[in-house]
Scaffold this active site. Structure first.
Site, short mmCIF file in Angstrom:
data_model
loop_
_atom_site.label_atom_id
_atom_site.label_comp_id
_atom_site.label_asym_id
_atom_site.label_seq_id
_atom_site.Cartn_x
_atom_site.Cartn_y
_atom_site.Cartn_z
N HIS A 57 1.08 -1.22 0.07
CA HIS A 57 0.03 0.02 -0.14
C HIS A 57 0.92 1.22 0.17
O HIS A 57 1.97 1.30 0.56
CB HIS A 57 -0.70 0.07 1.17
CG HIS A 57 -1.78 0.88 1.43
ND1 HIS A 57 -1.67 2.27 1.81
CD2 HIS A 57 -3.21 1.10 1.30
CE1 HIS A 57 -2.54 2.68 1.76
NE2 HIS A 57 -3.52 2.22 1.62
N ASP A 73 3.24 -4.01 8.11
CA ASP A 73 1.68 -3.43 7.90
C ASP A 73 0.91 -4.41 8.18
O ASP A 73 0.70 -5.14 7.26
CB ASP A 73 2.04 -2.66 6.39
CG ASP A 73 0.67 -2.09 6.25
OD1 ASP A 73 -0.30 -2.04 6.94
OD2 ASP A 73 0.76 -1.28 4.95
N GLN A 94 -4.52 -4.67 7.20
CA GLN A 94 -5.51 -5.68 6.54
C GLN A 94 -5.51 -6.95 7.53
O GLN A 94 -6.85 -7.33 7.84
CB GLN A 94 -5.29 -6.14 5.29
CG GLN A 94 -5.51 -5.01 4.37
CD GLN A 94 -6.83 -4.30 4.34
OE1 GLN A 94 -7.91 -4.92 4.62
NE2 GLN A 94 -7.03 -2.84 3.99
N LYS A 108 -10.25 -0.41 10.85
CA LYS A 108 -10.36 -1.57 10.14
C LYS A 108 -10.55 -2.66 10.94
O LYS A 108 -10.98 -3.65 10.67
CB LYS A 108 -9.03 -1.68 9.20
CG LYS A 108 -8.97 -0.85 8.28
CD LYS A 108 -7.69 -1.23 7.42
CE LYS A 108 -7.10 0.20 6.68
NZ LYS A 108 -7.93 0.55 5.46
N CYS A 121 -4.81 2.35 -3.56
CA CYS A 121 -3.48 3.13 -3.14
C CYS A 121 -2.29 1.93 -3.29
O CYS A 121 -1.66 1.84 -2.31
CB CYS A 121 -3.67 3.50 -1.49
SG CYS A 121 -4.85 4.66 -1.19
N1 PLP Z 1 -1.68 -0.32 4.58
C1 PLP Z 1 -2.61 -1.22 4.32
C2 PLP Z 1 -2.15 -2.64 3.70
C3 PLP Z 1 -3.86 -0.48 3.96
O1 PLP Z 1 -4.77 -1.58 3.59
C4 PLP Z 1 -4.18 0.50 4.39
C5 PLP Z 1 -5.50 1.12 4.45
O2 PLP Z 1 -6.26 0.71 3.52
C6 PLP Z 1 -3.09 1.44 5.09
C7 PLP Z 1 -1.82 0.70 4.93
C8 PLP Z 1 -3.36 2.53 5.71
O3 PLP Z 1 -4.26 2.53 6.62
P1 PLP Z 1 -4.83 3.95 7.17
O4 PLP Z 1 -5.65 4.67 6.04
O5 PLP Z 1 -5.96 3.47 8.27
O6 PLP Z 1 -3.76 4.83 7.92
#
Ligand code: PLP
Length: 404
Positions: free
Chosen positions: A119, A196, A199, A222, A362
């Site tokens: 992401h 990260d 998900q 999430k 993203c």
């Molecule tokens: N990393 C992953 C794999 C994601 O799917 C997301 C959000 O969809 C993020 C990071 C960023 O999360 P946040 O927007 O809650 O900071």
């Protein structure tokens, strides 16, 4: 408590909405159960005060509620100590925070490894760090089925490698990363592993000690919790060596005109008034998750995911991104339909009450690797059921006819 998807769904006020919604955008954000809304209201109406400052009973109650939320996160992650749990505003903030803290020690000659499946929140901070520090950003490639090819990590490890920043689960393909292989290879050369978990955390508590990673980031929204709260967990022995990224109230030991000393972690990393009610709400969400029967939920999510994958695979004009087998992924399914733009598709589906995301999610480098600009994505959570999948498939048929 045993698993019953209907009973579970009744705990979510959004699903009383009429006409009924088929909410399949859980990778973007999950819905809030009543118990979390209740916890938020109880805190804001009965215990609202700043934390770690006042000595009057209301302030002490707020401080205790905030501390309890941290303990609940510790339990969720099976972290060794609450001192390892830093509250942030979300995964993005957690990763940026770590990039600035850990990154302060990197320079020319050092290497950071990320994958092509990340992401943007776990890619751009490292790209920026490489630009400002002179460290080299390297890219772990994808296997033919779109999974991160963790087996190839051996080609990237050397004494120069200082950090691997990698997703636990792709927000596009749903593919799970072989973290054991990553940790083994990285630790063999003394490199750290930051994961990260944005998900993965929604689909069951990650055990950071069992995973053997050094840092883990996830978002409250999430995980059936509020917005604007997230977590950065960092192994104590590493966190203690990181410089504070933000400075201000609450993170200091003593301040004089000549010098400032810092508080112990985690306070050292939480400058200013923290997101108190949001932390309390997250704590309630994680307790709620802990009360559920996860083997049954996993089986339910896996069965629904397989239904969706099988139905899409039977459509000659649909291309599924990522592995075909549910054992290699979570129920996040991105796909492309020949001759239909994902934006148009998800707009038409939206008109039928089916909430799906269309776009690059993203993850532009990952889409580029698939030769695509965008895809449609259905992401399932524990409250989804067969009716949601049926509605998606019926909507897909109608949209195809309309849009071609
Ligand atoms: N990393 C992953 C794999 C994601 O799917 C997301 C959000 O969809 C993020 C990071 C960023 O999360 P946040 O927007 O809650 O900071």
């Amino acid at each position: 408590m045993s698993f019953d998807s209907r009973a579970l769904r009744r705990q979510f006020p959004l699903f009383t909405r009429q006409p009924a919604l088929h909410y399949l955008d859980n990778a973007a954000t999950a819905q809030l159960p009543q118990v979390v809304l209740d916890a938020l209201i109880a805190h804001e109406t009965g215990r609202r005060a700043n934390v770690a400052r006042g000595a009057y009973p209301l302030a002490e109650e707020a401080t205790e509620a905030y501390a309890l939320a941290r303990e609940r996160v510790r339990r969720f992650l099976n972290a060794a100590s609450v001192a390892e749990v830093v509250f942030t505003s979300g995964t993005t903030a957690s990763i940026n925070f770590f990039a600035h803290g850990f990154g302060a020690r990197l320079g020319a000659g050092d290497e950071i490894l990320v994958s092509e499946a990340e992401h943007h929140s776990n890619f751009v901070p490292w790209q920026q760090l490489a630009e400002r520090s002179g460290a080299r950003l390297r890219l772990l490639p994808l296997a033919a089925d779109g999974r991160i090819d963790a087996a190839r990590i051996e080609q990237f490890v050397s004494a120069r490698l200082k950090l691997v920043a990698i997703t636990h689960c792709s927000n596009v393909t749903g593919a799970l990363t072989d973290l054991a292989a990553v940790v083994r290879a990285a630790h063999a050369v003394g490199a750290r592993v930051m994961v990260d978990g944005a998900q993965a955390a929604q689909h069951g508590a990650p055990d950071v000690q069992a995973l053997g990673v050094d840092a883990y980031a996830f978002s409250g929204h999430k995980c059936f919790g509020p917005n604007a709260i997230g977590v950065l967990w960092v192994r104590a022995e590493l966190l203690e060596t990181l410089p504070p990224v933000f400075a201000g109230g609450g993170m200091v030991g003593h301040v004089s005109l000549a010098k400032t000393t810092y508080a112990e972690p985690p306070a050292r990393f939480e400058a200013g008034t923290p997101p108190i009610a949001q932390a309390v709400g997250l704590g309630a969400a994680l307790e709620w998750m802990a009360s559920l029967c996860w083997p049954e939920i996993r089986a339910h999510e896996e069965r629904l995911g397989r239904c969706l994958l099988d139905a899409l695979a039977a459509m000659p004009d649909v291309r599924i991104l990522g592995p075909r087998e549910m054992r290699e992924r979570l129920p996040i399914v991105a796909f492309a339909v020949d001759g239909v733009h994902p934006h148009d598709l998800t707009q038409v589906l939206g008109d039928y009450g089916v909430c799906l995301r269309g776009g690059h999610h993203c993850a532009q480098p990952l889409h580029a690797a698939f030769g695509l600009e965008a895809s449609a994505r259905a992401s399932l959570a524990l409250y989804n059921d067969d009716a949601d999948i049926d509605a998606l498939l019926a909507g897909l048929d109608r949209a195809r006819t309309m849009l071609r």
